[in-house]
Write an enzyme that holds these catalytic residues in place. Structure first.
Site, PDB file in Angstrom:
ATOM      1  N   GLN A 285      -9.964  -3.844  11.622  1.00 55.50           N
ATOM      2  CA  GLN A 285     -10.186  -5.288  11.665  1.00 55.50           C
ATOM      3  C   GLN A 285     -10.210  -5.832  13.089  1.00 55.50           C
ATOM      4  OE1 GLN A 285     -11.021  -6.907   9.030  1.00 55.50           O
ATOM      5  NE2 GLN A 285     -10.460  -5.443   7.443  1.00 55.50           N
TER       6      GLN A 285
ATOM      7  N   ASP B  87      -4.672   1.524  13.404  1.00 57.42           N
ATOM      8  CA  ASP B  87      -5.741   1.163  12.472  1.00 57.42           C
ATOM      9  C   ASP B  87      -6.454  -0.048  13.054  1.00 57.42           C
ATOM     10  OD1 ASP B  87      -7.327   0.145  10.464  1.00 57.42           O
ATOM     11  OD2 ASP B  87      -5.734  -0.011   8.966  1.00 57.42           O
TER      12      ASP B  87
ATOM     13  N   CYS C  21      -5.748  -3.742  -0.975  1.00 54.13           N
ATOM     14  CA  CYS C  21      -5.188  -2.440  -0.599  1.00 54.13           C
ATOM     15  C   CYS C  21      -3.949  -2.609   0.287  1.00 54.13           C
ATOM     16  CB  CYS C  21      -6.235  -1.570   0.084  1.00 54.13           C
ATOM     17  SG  CYS C  21      -7.613  -1.134  -0.988  1.00 54.13           S
TER      18      CYS C  21
ATOM     19  N   HIS D 170      -2.335  -1.190   5.576  1.00 51.66           N
ATOM     20  CA  HIS D 170      -3.288  -0.850   4.521  1.00 51.66           C
ATOM     21  C   HIS D 170      -2.822   0.434   3.837  1.00 51.66           C
ATOM     22  CE1 HIS D 170      -7.195   0.405   2.798  1.00 51.66           C
ATOM     23  NE2 HIS D 170      -7.588  -0.847   2.946  1.00 51.66           N
TER      24      HIS D 170
END
Length: 466
Positions: free
Chosen positions: A255, A252, A421, A175
């Protein structure tokens, strides 16, 4: 009866698909509202749930008031959950209770309202720590969102630890929020960003990542689940390889945390970030997990109230983590709402959510294959490959934003279109945009069926102009 929609130009788009904006969603599309179309063109058949065998989706939908409405004359089908999730009544009530019952600043007052607000705010921190199995609630830093959490690590840890020639390893599927902060820091200190490409299955090539690691590597920045490819990376293995060369790892998990059990101690990650709004909580708050020894060694990211121990005219001393990184009045109500969301998710069970979404995501993938000339990105599901419950796709000669617009206006189906993104990934795939349908545990197979029906109708509509 006729529905009016604007005159459409030719919808034969060249390959690759092009857009004219750098934002996450193309803003300059034409609204479809003035070209005559017979009502019979749009089949309004809506699948109804099989009440004899209620699924997790059927049993939880009543908890989400927003889902029970019509949009543009059709029953809402909300499948844009990778962008943001909807909020259950329990979260909405938690916010209402805070503002109606004990709205006050935290950590600063001795009166009842402040004490109550402080207790609930810190209770939310403990809930986050328990949810991801942090060893100590002080390892949880509340931030404005996951983007701010990554920036915090980049500017605080990065500027203090990176120097010229050091390497930062990422994948082409990251991202923008995981790329841009490290670009900025690398430019300041002379570090080098290195990117791992995809393999033949359209998954970041983990073997290549392992080969790229060296003593020059100082940090690996990777997603847990791709918001475009739906692929899941073996974070525990990557963390082990990174630590073998003396590097740190930042994950990250935006999700993954909302959709599966995430155990930071088992994964042995150094930093992990996630956002409240993708896990049934309010917008405006996210969190950073960091190992305590790392957080304690990092300088403040922002200066002001709350993050200090003592302030003098010529210098200041700083509070211990997490207060050191939470300057100013925090998002108190939002943190409390996040705590309520975690209570709600825990009540369902993350393993139950994950298992249901794997089944539902596979159903979405298989149903999409019925659409002519479709290209779905990422790996095909199999016994070995567990895709996340989302699909990014393109249909030959149709722009994804035109698809999304028609689905919304004529069928009440909410999906995402744009580059999500993730522009570098889309360029790598040879396109500049895609459509994305993303599910959560309150979705059902009927939602998928209604979406597929609407998508077939949309494709037929645009093909009628050829």
């Amino acid at each position: 009866m006729e529905v009016l929609i604007p005159k459409l130009p030719s919808f034969k788009f060249p390959s690759p698909i092009t857009t004219r904006t750098s934002s996450c969603v193309r803003l300059g599309f034409r609204r479809l509202s003035s070209l005559p179309i017979s009502a019979s063109t749009v089949n309004q058949t809506v699948a109804e749930p099989d009440i004899g065998s209620p699924s997790l989706g059927h049993s939880t939908r009543p908890h989400f008031p927003i889902l029970h409405q019509e949009v543009n004359g059709s029953k809402l089908v909300y499948i844009d959950n990778a962008a943001t999730s909807q909020k259950p009544t329990a979260v909405i009530k938690a916010l209402q209770n805070y503002y109606e019952g004990y709205n006050s600043n935290v950590h600063r007052g001795i009166h009842f309202l402040s004490a109550k607000a402080t207790d609930e705010y810190e209770s939310a921190r403990k809930k986050v720590a328990t949810f991801i199995n942090a060893s100590d609630s002080r390892e949880i830093v509340f931030t404005r969102n996951a983007t701010e959490a990554i920036n915090l690590v980049a500017y605080s840890w990065g500027l203090s630890n990176l120097k010229s020639g050091d390497e930062i390893i990422l994948t082409v599927a990251e991202h923008h929020s995981a790329i841009v902060p490290w670009q900025l820091v690398a430019q300041k200190v002379g570090a080098v960003l290195k990117f791992v490409n995809l393999n033949e299955d359209e998954v970041p090539d983990i073997d290549k990542l392992k080969e790229m690691l060296s003593r020059k590597t100082k940090i690996v920045v990777v997603h847990h689940v791709s918001n475009v490819l739906a692929s899941v990376l073996p974070i525990r293995d990557i963390a082990h390889w990174a630590h073998d060369v003396g590097a740190k790892i930042l994950v990250d998990a935006c999700q993954s945390v909302p959709h599966m059990t995430v155990d930071v101690q088992n994964l042995d990650v150094d930093f992990l970030v996630a956002s409240s709004h993708k896990m049934c909580g309010p917008t405006g708050i996210g969190f950073l997990y960091g190992k305590m020894d790392l957080l304690s060694s990092m300088p403040p990211f922002l200066g002001g109230g709350e993050m200090i121990a003592d302030v003098y005219f010529d210098h200041s001393t700083y509070a211990e983590p997490p207060s050191r990184f939470e300057a100013g009045t925090p998002a108190i109500g939002e943190a409390i709402g996040l705590g309520a969301a975690i209570d709600y998710l825990t009540g369902i069970g993350m393993q139950a959510i994950h298992e249901y979404e794997v089944e539902l995501g596979n159903y979405l993938y298989e149903r999409l294959l019925s659409v002519p000339n479709i290209r779905i990105y990422g790996p095909a599901p199999s016994k070995e490959v567990k895709r996340a419950s989302l699909c990014s796709f393109n249909i030959e000669n149709l722009h994804p934003t035109d698809l999304a617009t028609f689905l919304d206006q004529q069928h009440g189906v909410a999906i995402r279109s744009g580059h999500h993104c993730a522009q570098p990934l889309h360029r790598y795939l040879g396109v500049s945009a895609s459509a994305r349908a993303s599910l959560y545990f309150y979705n059902t197979k009927e939602d998928v069926d209604n979406f597929i029906h609407a998508l077939h109708d949309t494709v037929s509509f645009f093909n009628s102009f050829k």
